[in-house]
Design a protein around this motif. Structure first.
Motif, PDB file in Angstrom:
ATOM      1  N   ALA A 123       0.825  -1.202   0.000  1.00 27.92           N
ATOM      2  CA  ALA A 123       0.000   0.000   0.000  1.00 27.92           C
ATOM      3  C   ALA A 123       0.866   1.261   0.000  1.00 27.92           C
ATOM      4  O   ALA A 123       0.532   2.261  -0.647  1.00 27.92           O
ATOM      5  CB  ALA A 123      -0.937  -0.005   1.207  1.00 27.92           C
ATOM      6  N   ARG A 124       1.985   1.229   0.722  1.00 30.45           N
ATOM      7  CA  ARG A 124       2.893   2.377   0.697  1.00 30.45           C
ATOM      8  C   ARG A 124       3.473   2.581  -0.702  1.00 30.45           C
ATOM      9  O   ARG A 124       3.643   3.709  -1.161  1.00 30.45           O
ATOM     10  CB  ARG A 124       4.004   2.196   1.728  1.00 30.45           C
ATOM     11  N   GLY A 125       3.770   1.471  -1.369  1.00 35.71           N
ATOM     12  CA  GLY A 125       4.277   1.573  -2.731  1.00 35.71           C
ATOM     13  C   GLY A 125       3.242   2.082  -3.708  1.00 35.71           C
ATOM     14  O   GLY A 125       3.585   2.676  -4.736  1.00 35.71           O
ATOM     15  N   ASP A 126       1.976   1.878  -3.404  1.00 36.07           N
ATOM     16  CA  ASP A 126       0.907   2.340  -4.293  1.00 36.07           C
ATOM     17  C   ASP A 126       0.653   3.840  -4.175  1.00 36.07           C
ATOM     18  O   ASP A 126      -0.229   4.376  -4.851  1.00 36.07           O
ATOM     19  CB  ASP A 126      -0.386   1.573  -4.010  1.00 36.07           C
ATOM     20  N   ALA A 127       1.442   4.541  -3.369  1.00 39.22           N
ATOM     21  CA  ALA A 127       1.309   5.997  -3.280  1.00 39.22           C
ATOM     22  C   ALA A 127       1.767   6.675  -4.570  1.00 39.22           C
ATOM     23  O   ALA A 127       1.380   7.816  -4.841  1.00 39.22           O
ATOM     24  CB  ALA A 127       2.108   6.536  -2.086  1.00 39.22           C
ATOM     25  N   GLY A 128       2.588   6.003  -5.365  1.00 39.07           N
ATOM     26  CA  GLY A 128       3.019   6.597  -6.622  1.00 39.07           C
ATOM     27  C   GLY A 128       4.178   5.856  -7.236  1.00 39.07           C
ATOM     28  O   GLY A 128       4.870   5.066  -6.580  1.00 39.07           O
ATOM     29  N   ALA A 129       4.415   6.110  -8.533  1.00 38.49           N
ATOM     30  CA  ALA A 129       5.460   5.392  -9.266  1.00 38.49           C
ATOM     31  C   ALA A 129       6.840   5.677  -8.713  1.00 38.49           C
ATOM     32  O   ALA A 129       7.752   4.861  -8.860  1.00 38.49           O
ATOM     33  CB  ALA A 129       5.398   5.779 -10.748  1.00 38.49           C
ATOM     34  N   GLY A 130       7.047   6.825  -8.055  1.00 38.00           N
ATOM     35  CA  GLY A 130       8.359   7.185  -7.547  1.00 38.00           C
ATOM     36  C   GLY A 130       8.721   6.540  -6.230  1.00 38.00           C
ATOM     37  O   GLY A 130       9.880   6.649  -5.788  1.00 38.00           O
ATOM     38  N   GLU A 131       7.762   5.878  -5.572  1.00 41.47           N
ATOM     39  CA  GLU A 131       8.073   5.198  -4.318  1.00 41.47           C
ATOM     40  C   GLU A 131       9.032   4.034  -4.591  1.00 41.47           C
ATOM     41  O   GLU A 131       9.054   3.471  -5.687  1.00 41.47           O
ATOM     42  CB  GLU A 131       6.793   4.658  -3.660  1.00 41.47           C
ATOM     43  N   ARG A 132       9.811   3.676  -3.586  1.00 43.17           N
ATOM     44  CA  ARG A 132      10.736   2.555  -3.707  1.00 43.17           C
ATOM     45  C   ARG A 132      10.445   1.557  -2.598  1.00 43.17           C
ATOM     46  O   ARG A 132      10.264   1.945  -1.441  1.00 43.17           O
ATOM     47  CB  ARG A 132      12.185   3.025  -3.620  1.00 43.17           C
ATOM     48  N   LEU A 133      10.418   0.273  -2.933  1.00 42.94           N
ATOM     49  CA  LEU A 133      10.130  -0.777  -1.969  1.00 42.94           C
ATOM     50  C   LEU A 133      11.323  -1.718  -1.842  1.00 42.94           C
ATOM     51  O   LEU A 133      11.937  -2.097  -2.848  1.00 42.94           O
ATOM     52  CB  LEU A 133       8.890  -1.571  -2.391  1.00 42.94           C
ATOM     53  N   VAL A 134      11.644  -2.085  -0.602  1.00 48.53           N
ATOM     54  CA  VAL A 134      12.755  -2.984  -0.318  1.00 48.53           C
ATOM     55  C   VAL A 134      12.249  -4.086   0.609  1.00 48.53           C
ATOM     56  O   VAL A 134      11.666  -3.793   1.660  1.00 48.53           O
ATOM     57  CB  VAL A 134      13.933  -2.243   0.354  1.00 48.53           C
ATOM     58  N   LEU A 135      12.465  -5.334   0.224  1.00 48.56           N
ATOM     59  CA  LEU A 135      12.077  -6.479   1.050  1.00 48.56           C
ATOM     60  C   LEU A 135      13.319  -7.295   1.382  1.00 48.56           C
ATOM     61  O   LEU A 135      14.077  -7.673   0.484  1.00 48.56           O
ATOM     62  CB  LEU A 135      11.067  -7.358   0.321  1.00 48.56           C
ATOM     63  N   PHE A 136      13.507  -7.580   2.679  1.00 47.40           N
ATOM     64  CA  PHE A 136      14.599  -8.445   3.137  1.00 47.40           C
ATOM     65  C   PHE A 136      13.988  -9.560   3.968  1.00 47.40           C
ATOM     66  O   PHE A 136      13.251  -9.298   4.930  1.00 47.40           O
ATOM     67  CB  PHE A 136      15.593  -7.643   3.985  1.00 47.40           C
ATOM     68  N   PHE A 137      14.297 -10.802   3.611  1.00 47.98           N
ATOM     69  CA  PHE A 137      13.819 -11.962   4.376  1.00 47.98           C
ATOM     70  C   PHE A 137      15.001 -12.833   4.749  1.00 47.98           C
ATOM     71  O   PHE A 137      15.855 -13.139   3.906  1.00 47.98           O
ATOM     72  CB  PHE A 137      12.832 -12.800   3.558  1.00 47.98           C
TER      73      PHE A 137
END
Length: 383
Positions: free
Chosen positions: A113-127
Protein backbone atom coordinates in the motif's frame (compact mmCIF):
# COMPACT_ATOMS: atom_id res chain seq x y z
CA UNK A 1 -0.78 1.84 8.42
CA UNK A 2 1.58 2.09 11.41
CA UNK A 3 1.42 -1.56 12.48
CA UNK A 4 4.85 -3.23 12.87
CA UNK A 5 6.81 -0.04 12.07
CA UNK A 6 10.11 0.52 13.87
CA UNK A 7 10.94 3.70 11.94
CA UNK A 8 8.89 6.34 10.13
CA UNK A 9 9.91 9.69 8.71
CA UNK A 10 8.00 12.51 7.06
CA UNK A 11 9.28 12.80 3.50
CA UNK A 12 8.32 15.52 1.05
CA UNK A 13 7.93 13.44 -2.08
CA UNK A 14 8.63 9.80 -2.97
CA UNK A 15 10.23 7.66 -0.26
CA UNK A 16 11.77 4.24 0.28
CA UNK A 17 9.84 1.72 2.37
CA UNK A 18 11.68 -1.27 3.82
CA UNK A 19 10.11 -4.50 5.10
CA UNK A 20 12.43 -6.79 7.08
CA UNK A 21 11.47 -10.30 8.23
CA UNK A 22 13.74 -12.51 10.32
CA UNK A 23 12.60 -15.98 11.42
CA UNK A 24 14.61 -18.18 13.74
CA UNK A 25 12.00 -19.65 16.07
CA UNK A 26 10.02 -22.45 14.41
CA UNK A 27 7.85 -24.21 17.01
CA UNK A 28 6.85 -26.99 14.60
CA UNK A 29 10.31 -27.83 13.25
CA UNK A 30 13.00 -29.94 14.90
CA UNK A 31 13.91 -28.61 18.33
CA UNK A 32 10.78 -26.46 18.45
CA UNK A 33 8.48 -25.93 21.40
CA UNK A 34 5.31 -27.30 19.76
CA UNK A 35 4.14 -30.47 18.00
CA UNK A 36 6.68 -31.29 15.27
CA UNK A 37 5.24 -31.17 11.76
CA UNK A 38 5.41 -34.28 9.60
CA UNK A 39 6.63 -31.87 6.90
CA UNK A 40 9.69 -30.73 8.89
CA UNK A 41 12.06 -31.87 6.12
CA UNK A 42 14.98 -32.06 8.55
CA UNK A 43 14.79 -28.33 9.26
CA UNK A 44 15.25 -26.95 12.76
CA UNK A 45 15.84 -23.77 14.72
CA UNK A 46 17.92 -20.82 13.48
CA UNK A 47 19.81 -18.21 15.48
CA UNK A 48 21.55 -16.35 12.66
CA UNK A 49 18.43 -15.22 10.80
CA UNK A 50 16.98 -12.87 13.46
CA UNK A 51 20.42 -11.31 13.87
CA UNK A 52 20.63 -10.83 10.11
CA UNK A 53 17.24 -9.11 10.09
CA UNK A 54 18.19 -6.85 13.00
CA UNK A 55 21.44 -5.89 11.26
CA UNK A 56 19.70 -5.09 7.97
CA UNK A 57 16.94 -3.05 9.64
CA UNK A 58 19.46 -1.07 11.68
CA UNK A 59 21.59 -0.42 8.59
CA UNK A 60 18.58 0.74 6.57
CA UNK A 61 17.55 3.22 9.27
CA UNK A 62 21.05 4.62 9.69
CA UNK A 63 22.32 4.55 6.09
CA UNK A 64 19.65 4.02 3.41
CA UNK A 65 18.94 7.67 2.63
CA UNK A 66 19.83 8.10 -1.06
CA UNK A 67 18.91 8.40 -3.87
CA UNK A 68 15.39 8.07 -2.42
CA UNK A 69 14.97 9.24 1.20
CA UNK A 70 13.90 6.63 3.72
CA UNK A 71 10.23 6.79 4.67
CA UNK A 72 9.64 3.71 6.79
CA UNK A 73 11.09 0.46 8.11
CA UNK A 74 8.85 -2.42 9.16
CA UNK A 75 10.32 -5.28 11.18
CA UNK A 76 9.05 -8.73 12.16
CA UNK A 77 11.19 -11.09 14.23
CA UNK A 78 10.66 -14.61 15.51
CA UNK A 79 13.19 -15.59 18.16
CA UNK A 80 13.29 -18.25 20.85
CA UNK A 81 14.09 -15.50 23.36
CA UNK A 82 12.48 -12.29 22.00
CA UNK A 83 14.12 -8.98 22.81
CA UNK A 84 13.48 -5.37 21.76
CA UNK A 85 14.95 -3.81 18.64
CA UNK A 86 17.45 -1.06 19.39
CA UNK A 87 16.81 1.90 17.10
CA UNK A 88 20.27 2.87 15.80
CA UNK A 89 19.73 6.64 15.82
CA UNK A 90 17.32 7.33 18.69
CA UNK A 91 18.44 4.56 21.04
CA UNK A 92 14.79 3.59 21.65
CA UNK A 93 14.11 -0.04 22.54
CA UNK A 94 11.13 -1.14 20.49
CA UNK A 95 8.96 -4.23 20.88
CA UNK A 96 8.80 -6.30 17.68
CA UNK A 97 5.93 -8.51 16.57
CA UNK A 98 6.63 -12.16 15.66
CA UNK A 99 6.92 -13.23 12.02
CA UNK A 100 3.81 -15.41 11.92
CA UNK A 101 2.22 -16.01 8.53
CA UNK A 102 -0.68 -13.70 9.42
CA UNK A 103 1.68 -10.92 10.46
CA UNK A 104 3.83 -11.37 7.37
CA UNK A 105 0.74 -11.20 5.17
CA UNK A 106 -0.45 -8.03 6.91
CA UNK A 107 2.98 -6.43 6.73
CA UNK A 108 3.32 -7.25 3.02
CA UNK A 109 -0.10 -5.72 2.32
CA UNK A 110 0.80 -2.54 4.21
CA UNK A 111 4.18 -2.40 2.46
CA UNK A 112 2.51 -2.71 -0.93
CA UNK A 113 0.00 0.00 0.00
CA UNK A 114 2.89 2.38 0.70
CA UNK A 115 4.28 1.57 -2.73
CA UNK A 116 0.91 2.34 -4.29
CA UNK A 117 1.31 6.00 -3.28
CA UNK A 118 3.02 6.60 -6.62
CA UNK A 119 5.46 5.39 -9.27
CA UNK A 120 8.36 7.19 -7.55
CA UNK A 121 8.07 5.20 -4.32
CA UNK A 122 10.74 2.55 -3.71
CA UNK A 123 10.13 -0.78 -1.97
CA UNK A 124 12.76 -2.98 -0.32
CA UNK A 125 12.08 -6.48 1.05
CA UNK A 126 14.60 -8.44 3.14
CA UNK A 127 13.82 -11.96 4.38
CA UNK A 128 16.04 -14.23 6.46
CA UNK A 129 14.79 -17.64 7.52
CA UNK A 130 14.07 -21.09 6.15
CA UNK A 131 13.37 -21.41 2.44
CA UNK A 132 12.29 -24.49 0.47
CA UNK A 133 12.17 -24.92 -3.28
CA UNK A 134 10.75 -26.96 -6.12
CA UNK A 135 12.42 -26.03 -9.38
CA UNK A 136 12.04 -22.28 -9.88
CA UNK A 137 9.47 -21.99 -7.09
CA UNK A 138 10.60 -20.69 -3.72
CA UNK A 139 8.62 -20.75 -0.48
CA UNK A 140 9.63 -18.72 2.56
CA UNK A 141 8.68 -20.20 5.91
CA UNK A 142 7.06 -18.05 8.58
CA UNK A 143 7.21 -18.91 12.29
CA UNK A 144 4.07 -21.05 12.22
CA UNK A 145 5.02 -23.27 9.29
CA UNK A 146 3.65 -26.73 10.10
CA UNK A 147 1.13 -25.50 12.68
CA UNK A 148 -1.73 -27.01 10.65
CA UNK A 149 -1.15 -30.79 10.40
CA UNK A 150 -2.89 -31.06 7.04
CA UNK A 151 -1.78 -27.74 5.56
CA UNK A 152 1.76 -27.03 6.72
CA UNK A 153 2.26 -24.53 3.90
CA UNK A 154 -0.40 -22.22 5.29
CA UNK A 155 2.45 -20.99 7.48
CA UNK A 156 4.59 -20.03 4.49
CA UNK A 157 4.69 -17.47 1.68
CA UNK A 158 4.83 -18.14 -2.05
CA UNK A 159 7.72 -15.83 -2.91
CA UNK A 160 7.43 -16.19 -6.69
CA UNK A 161 3.82 -15.08 -6.46
CA UNK A 162 4.74 -12.04 -4.39
CA UNK A 163 7.37 -10.85 -6.86
CA UNK A 164 5.15 -11.48 -9.89
CA UNK A 165 2.05 -9.84 -8.38
CA UNK A 166 4.02 -6.81 -7.25
CA UNK A 167 4.35 -5.79 -10.90
CA UNK A 168 0.88 -4.32 -10.44
CA UNK A 169 2.05 -2.10 -7.59
CA UNK A 170 2.55 1.52 -8.61
CA UNK A 171 6.10 1.67 -7.20
CA UNK A 172 8.36 1.02 -10.16
CA UNK A 173 11.56 0.33 -8.24
CA UNK A 174 11.56 -2.72 -5.97
CA UNK A 175 14.49 -4.54 -4.36
CA UNK A 176 14.34 -8.08 -2.95
CA UNK A 177 16.98 -9.71 -0.73
CA UNK A 178 16.41 -13.36 0.21
CA UNK A 179 18.73 -14.85 2.84
CA UNK A 180 17.39 -18.41 2.74
CA UNK A 181 18.15 -21.87 1.43
CA UNK A 182 16.82 -22.92 -1.96
CA UNK A 183 17.08 -26.69 -1.48
CA UNK A 184 14.44 -28.94 -3.00
CA UNK A 185 11.61 -30.01 -0.70
CA UNK A 186 9.23 -32.96 -0.71
CA UNK A 187 6.75 -30.73 1.11
CA UNK A 188 6.47 -28.64 -2.06
CA UNK A 189 6.80 -31.47 -4.57
CA UNK A 190 3.96 -33.33 -2.90
CA UNK A 191 1.71 -30.26 -2.56
CA UNK A 192 0.75 -29.86 -6.20
CA UNK A 193 0.29 -26.17 -7.00
CA UNK A 194 0.34 -25.12 -3.33
CA UNK A 195 3.55 -23.16 -2.75
CA UNK A 196 2.37 -21.37 0.39
CA UNK A 197 0.16 -18.36 0.83
CA UNK A 198 -0.03 -16.41 -2.45
CA UNK A 199 -0.62 -13.13 -0.49
CA UNK A 200 -1.61 -11.19 -3.63
CA UNK A 201 -3.97 -12.31 -6.36
CA UNK A 202 -2.69 -11.37 -9.77
CA UNK A 203 -5.18 -9.56 -11.99
CA UNK A 204 -4.33 -10.65 -15.51
CA UNK A 205 -6.88 -8.19 -16.91
CA UNK A 206 -5.40 -5.18 -15.13
CA UNK A 207 -3.90 -2.56 -17.47
CA UNK A 208 -0.12 -2.59 -17.70
CA UNK A 209 1.78 0.05 -15.78
CA UNK A 210 3.02 2.89 -18.02
CA UNK A 211 6.59 2.50 -16.72
CA UNK A 212 8.61 -0.71 -16.73
CA UNK A 213 9.29 -2.13 -13.28
CA UNK A 214 12.89 -2.50 -12.14
CA UNK A 215 12.98 -5.25 -9.52
CA UNK A 216 16.31 -7.03 -8.96
CA UNK A 217 16.22 -10.07 -6.68
CA UNK A 218 19.28 -11.19 -4.73
CA UNK A 219 19.54 -14.67 -3.22
CA UNK A 220 21.96 -16.04 -0.64
CA UNK A 221 22.21 -19.32 -2.58
CA UNK A 222 21.99 -20.83 -6.03
CA UNK A 223 18.90 -22.94 -6.85
CA UNK A 224 19.16 -26.30 -5.13
CA UNK A 225 21.77 -25.17 -2.59
CA UNK A 226 21.94 -24.03 1.03
CA UNK A 227 22.55 -20.62 2.56
CA UNK A 228 25.03 -20.29 5.42
CA UNK A 229 24.24 -18.89 8.84
CA UNK A 230 26.62 -18.23 11.71
CA UNK A 231 25.10 -19.13 15.11
CA UNK A 232 24.10 -15.97 16.96
CA UNK A 233 25.55 -13.66 14.30
CA UNK A 234 24.41 -12.20 10.97
CA UNK A 235 24.78 -14.68 8.12
CA UNK A 236 27.49 -14.90 5.48
CA UNK A 237 25.12 -13.36 2.91
CA UNK A 238 23.91 -10.54 5.15
CA UNK A 239 27.38 -9.45 6.19
CA UNK A 240 28.51 -9.44 2.54
CA UNK A 241 25.33 -7.62 1.51
CA UNK A 242 25.79 -4.83 4.05
CA UNK A 243 29.43 -4.42 3.06
CA UNK A 244 28.40 -4.24 -0.59
CA UNK A 245 25.67 -1.69 0.11
CA UNK A 246 28.09 0.36 2.18
CA UNK A 247 30.33 0.83 -0.85
CA UNK A 248 32.07 -2.34 -1.99
CA UNK A 249 29.24 -2.90 -4.49
CA UNK A 250 29.64 0.56 -6.05
CA UNK A 251 31.24 2.01 -9.16
CA UNK A 252 31.72 5.47 -10.65
CA UNK A 253 30.46 4.60 -14.12
CA UNK A 254 27.99 7.49 -14.34
CA UNK A 255 29.96 10.71 -14.50
CA UNK A 256 32.19 9.99 -11.54
CA UNK A 257 29.38 9.61 -8.97
CA UNK A 258 29.79 6.48 -6.88
CA UNK A 259 26.65 4.36 -6.96
CA UNK A 260 25.70 0.87 -5.78
CA UNK A 261 24.07 -0.93 -8.71
CA UNK A 262 22.73 -4.50 -9.09
CA UNK A 263 25.55 -5.81 -11.26
CA UNK A 264 28.32 -4.41 -9.08
CA UNK A 265 26.54 -5.48 -5.90
CA UNK A 266 26.32 -9.04 -7.20
CA UNK A 267 30.03 -8.97 -8.04
CA UNK A 268 30.79 -7.82 -4.50
CA UNK A 269 28.58 -10.50 -2.97
CA UNK A 270 30.41 -13.24 -4.86
CA UNK A 271 33.84 -11.94 -3.87
CA UNK A 272 33.00 -11.22 -0.23
CA UNK A 273 31.13 -14.48 0.37
CA UNK A 274 33.97 -16.49 -1.20
CA UNK A 275 36.27 -15.14 1.52
CA UNK A 276 34.30 -17.29 4.00
CA UNK A 277 35.07 -20.54 2.14
CA UNK A 278 38.13 -21.61 4.21
CA UNK A 279 36.12 -21.58 7.46
CA UNK A 280 32.96 -23.05 5.92
CA UNK A 281 34.80 -25.81 4.06
CA UNK A 282 32.81 -25.03 0.92
CA UNK A 283 32.21 -22.12 -1.42
CA UNK A 284 29.01 -20.11 -0.80
CA UNK A 285 27.67 -18.78 -4.09
CA UNK A 286 24.92 -16.13 -4.23
CA UNK A 287 22.53 -15.67 -7.14
CA UNK A 288 20.59 -12.79 -8.60
CA UNK A 289 17.86 -11.95 -11.06
CA UNK A 290 18.34 -8.47 -12.48
CA UNK A 291 15.35 -6.70 -13.99
CA UNK A 292 16.70 -3.35 -15.06
CA UNK A 293 19.42 -1.08 -13.72
CA UNK A 294 18.67 0.61 -10.42
CA UNK A 295 20.78 3.00 -8.39
CA UNK A 296 20.39 1.12 -5.12
CA UNK A 297 22.37 3.67 -3.14
CA UNK A 298 24.26 6.86 -4.02
CA UNK A 299 27.44 7.57 -2.07
CA UNK A 300 28.45 11.03 -0.96
CA UNK A 301 32.11 10.28 -1.70
CA UNK A 302 34.34 7.56 -3.05
CA UNK A 303 34.48 4.52 -0.74
CA UNK A 304 37.69 3.01 0.56
CA UNK A 305 38.88 0.07 -1.47
CA UNK A 306 38.82 -3.37 0.10
CA UNK A 307 42.17 -4.93 -0.72
CA UNK A 308 42.25 -8.72 -0.66
CA UNK A 309 45.78 -9.93 -0.08
CA UNK A 310 46.68 -13.60 -0.53
CA UNK A 311 49.50 -15.81 -1.66
CA UNK A 312 49.90 -17.64 -4.94
CA UNK A 313 49.78 -20.59 -4.42
CA UNK A 314 46.80 -20.05 -2.10
CA UNK A 315 47.85 -22.78 0.33
CA UNK A 316 50.75 -20.52 1.35
CA UNK A 317 48.30 -17.91 2.69
CA UNK A 318 47.68 -19.92 5.86
CA UNK A 319 51.37 -19.74 6.82
CA UNK A 320 51.97 -16.12 5.83
CA UNK A 321 52.30 -13.02 7.98
CA UNK A 322 51.22 -9.99 5.93
CA UNK A 323 52.06 -6.31 6.26
CA UNK A 324 51.06 -3.21 4.31
CA UNK A 325 53.22 -0.08 3.98
CA UNK A 326 52.63 3.40 2.60
CA UNK A 327 55.83 5.40 2.03
CA UNK A 328 57.63 2.96 4.37
CA UNK A 329 55.07 3.66 7.11
CA UNK A 330 53.36 0.47 8.26
CA UNK A 331 49.59 0.78 7.79
CA UNK A 332 48.41 -2.68 8.86
CA UNK A 333 49.64 -6.17 9.72
CA UNK A 334 48.16 -9.67 10.15
CA UNK A 335 49.55 -12.99 11.29
CA UNK A 336 48.88 -16.44 9.77
CA UNK A 337 45.22 -17.33 9.23
CA UNK A 338 43.15 -19.57 6.97
CA UNK A 339 41.52 -16.89 4.88
CA UNK A 340 42.88 -14.11 2.66
CA UNK A 341 43.76 -10.84 4.38
CA UNK A 342 41.24 -8.02 3.76
CA UNK A 343 42.46 -4.45 4.29
CA UNK A 344 40.23 -1.36 3.80
CA UNK A 345 42.47 1.30 2.24
CA UNK A 346 41.97 4.73 0.66
CA UNK A 347 43.06 5.03 -2.95
CA UNK A 348 46.83 5.24 -3.17
CA UNK A 349 50.07 3.34 -3.68
CA UNK A 350 51.05 0.67 -1.14
CA UNK A 351 53.65 -2.04 -0.61
CA UNK A 352 52.46 -5.47 0.53
CA UNK A 353 54.77 -8.02 2.15
CA UNK A 354 54.37 -11.73 2.94
CA UNK A 355 56.80 -13.38 5.39
CA UNK A 356 56.98 -16.98 6.64
CA UNK A 357 58.28 -17.66 10.16
CA UNK A 358 58.35 -21.41 9.50
CA UNK A 359 60.55 -21.02 6.41
CA UNK A 360 58.06 -22.82 4.19
CA UNK A 361 58.21 -20.06 1.56
CA UNK A 362 60.48 -17.16 0.74
CA UNK A 363 59.65 -13.58 1.70
CA UNK A 364 57.84 -11.73 -1.08
CA UNK A 365 56.64 -8.18 -1.61
CA UNK A 366 54.80 -6.23 -4.29
CA UNK A 367 53.97 -2.56 -4.78
CA UNK A 368 50.59 -1.74 -6.27
CA UNK A 369 48.21 1.15 -6.66
CA UNK A 370 44.99 0.43 -4.77
CA UNK A 371 41.62 1.73 -5.92
CA UNK A 372 38.00 1.15 -4.84
CA UNK A 373 35.84 -0.79 -4.58
CA UNK A 374 37.52 -4.24 -4.55
CA UNK A 375 41.03 -5.27 -5.52
CA UNK A 376 42.94 -8.53 -5.22
CA UNK A 377 46.68 -8.44 -4.53
CA UNK A 378 48.39 -11.83 -5.16
CA UNK A 379 51.88 -12.35 -3.75
CA UNK A 380 53.56 -15.02 -5.85
CA UNK A 381 55.76 -16.88 -3.40
CA UNK A 382 58.31 -19.69 -3.88
CA UNK A 383 59.41 -22.44 -1.48
Amino acid sequence: MSEFLVHEAQVDGPAAHVLVVGVGNYPHLLGGSGPISAKHGGMGQLTSCPESARAFAAWAIAELDTPVPLGSVTLLLSEADPSPFLHPTTGARLAVAPATADNVETALSQWRARGDAGAGERLVLFFSGHGIAAGADLTLLAEDYGAKPHNALDGAVDFRNVVAAMDQCLAREQLYFVDACRVGSLALLSAGSNNGRPIFQQDLLAPAQPQMRRAPVFYAALPGTSAYGIPGRPSVFTRALLAGLQGYGADDFDGGDWQVTPSRLQDALEVLMALEAPELGRLPVPAAEHHGRVVIRALAEAPDGLTIVECDPREATEAASFACFENDLERARRGPAKRAWTVPLPEGRYRFVAEFADGSFRREEVERRVHPPLMRIPLRVRP
